[in-house]
Design an enzyme around this catalytic site. Sequence first.
Site, PDB file in Angstrom:
ATOM      1  N   ASN A  84       0.826  -1.192   0.000  1.00 45.99           N
ATOM      2  CA  ASN A  84       0.000   0.000   0.000  1.00 45.99           C
ATOM      3  C   ASN A  84       0.872   1.258   0.000  1.00 45.99           C
ATOM      4  O   ASN A  84       2.098   1.163  -0.086  1.00 45.99           O
ATOM      5  CB  ASN A  84      -0.970  -0.042   1.190  1.00 45.99           C
ATOM      6  CG  ASN A  84      -2.323   0.514   0.828  1.00 45.99           C
ATOM      7  OD1 ASN A  84      -2.420   1.476   0.079  1.00 45.99           O
ATOM      8  ND2 ASN A  84      -3.370  -0.089   1.364  1.00 45.99           N
ATOM      9  N   HIS A 114      24.495   2.704  10.007  1.00 45.78           N
ATOM     10  CA  HIS A 114      25.691   3.541  10.154  1.00 45.78           C
ATOM     11  C   HIS A 114      26.483   3.105  11.383  1.00 45.78           C
ATOM     12  O   HIS A 114      25.904   2.608  12.358  1.00 45.78           O
ATOM     13  CB  HIS A 114      25.298   5.016  10.273  1.00 45.78           C
ATOM     14  CG  HIS A 114      24.555   5.509   9.070  1.00 45.78           C
ATOM     15  ND1 HIS A 114      25.202   5.914   7.927  1.00 45.78           N
ATOM     16  CD2 HIS A 114      23.232   5.620   8.823  1.00 45.78           C
ATOM     17  CE1 HIS A 114      24.298   6.268   7.024  1.00 45.78           C
ATOM     18  NE2 HIS A 114      23.091   6.101   7.544  1.00 45.78           N
ATOM     19  N   ALA A 159       0.862  -3.881  13.403  1.00 46.55           N
ATOM     20  CA  ALA A 159       1.100  -2.487  13.042  1.00 46.55           C
ATOM     21  C   ALA A 159       2.017  -1.803  14.045  1.00 46.55           C
ATOM     22  O   ALA A 159       1.964  -2.076  15.243  1.00 46.55           O
ATOM     23  CB  ALA A 159      -0.229  -1.737  12.955  1.00 46.55           C
ATOM     24  N   ARG A 182       2.541 -15.149  19.613  1.00 47.58           N
ATOM     25  CA  ARG A 182       2.070 -16.527  19.688  1.00 47.58           C
ATOM     26  C   ARG A 182       2.258 -17.213  18.343  1.00 47.58           C
ATOM     27  O   ARG A 182       2.427 -16.567  17.315  1.00 47.58           O
ATOM     28  CB  ARG A 182       0.615 -16.605  20.109  1.00 47.58           C
ATOM     29  CG  ARG A 182      -0.373 -16.064  19.083  1.00 47.58           C
ATOM     30  CD  ARG A 182      -1.813 -16.317  19.547  1.00 47.58           C
ATOM     31  NE  ARG A 182      -2.794 -15.754  18.651  1.00 47.58           N
ATOM     32  CZ  ARG A 182      -3.282 -16.362  17.572  1.00 47.58           C
ATOM     33  NH1 ARG A 182      -2.865 -17.559  17.227  1.00 47.58           N
ATOM     34  NH2 ARG A 182      -4.200 -15.774  16.827  1.00 47.58           N
TER      35      ARG A 182
END
Length: 192
Positions: A84, A114, A159, A182
């Site tokens: 998306n 870095h 998320a 889980r």
Amino acid sequence: MTEKEKRDLGMIYNPNYDQELGREIIGCKDKCFAYNQLMPSALEKKAELLREILGKTGENFMINAPFWCDYGYNIEIGENFFANHNLVILDGARVKFGDNVFIAPDCGFYTAGHPVSVTDRNEGLEYALPITVGDNVWIGAGVRVMPGVTIGSNVVIGAGSVMTKDIPDNVIAFGNPCRVHRELTREELFHE
């Protein structure tokens, strides 16, 4: 040894003054810019341009604009890939996605890192470590995947997760840092 050769070996390298790497990044950014200007309905042109940008694609894939990457040729996407809006892939090293991978909005895959040393970092030195994503993976919105991480197959990443370590097959994982919550049940895996 060139800076590109050092990069490809996972060594510390300096991309800032290397003309070859500079040309490759600018060329890829120009193609990404062109891709991001296409009408959403220009599906054939979008797929054609993504095939130019990316190193390897399946037949069926879609990336909603905007999309940005550094080189493009280090990215491999499998069959039935969907990403998306606002996908960013910093592909100094290889980034490989398996089949049936679904990526929600605002996700980033960052092979670049870095040095901790202030002196080295201030010189612009960096390294790049590969990222691998297995088959049948769903990555939730706002996920960040750091250099060198492998995500197994049949995985759901929640998320907002920040992935700093590998995730095994057949699990639900989330958090900052991302951890396994889980295992998926047999019914979830095979819809029995």
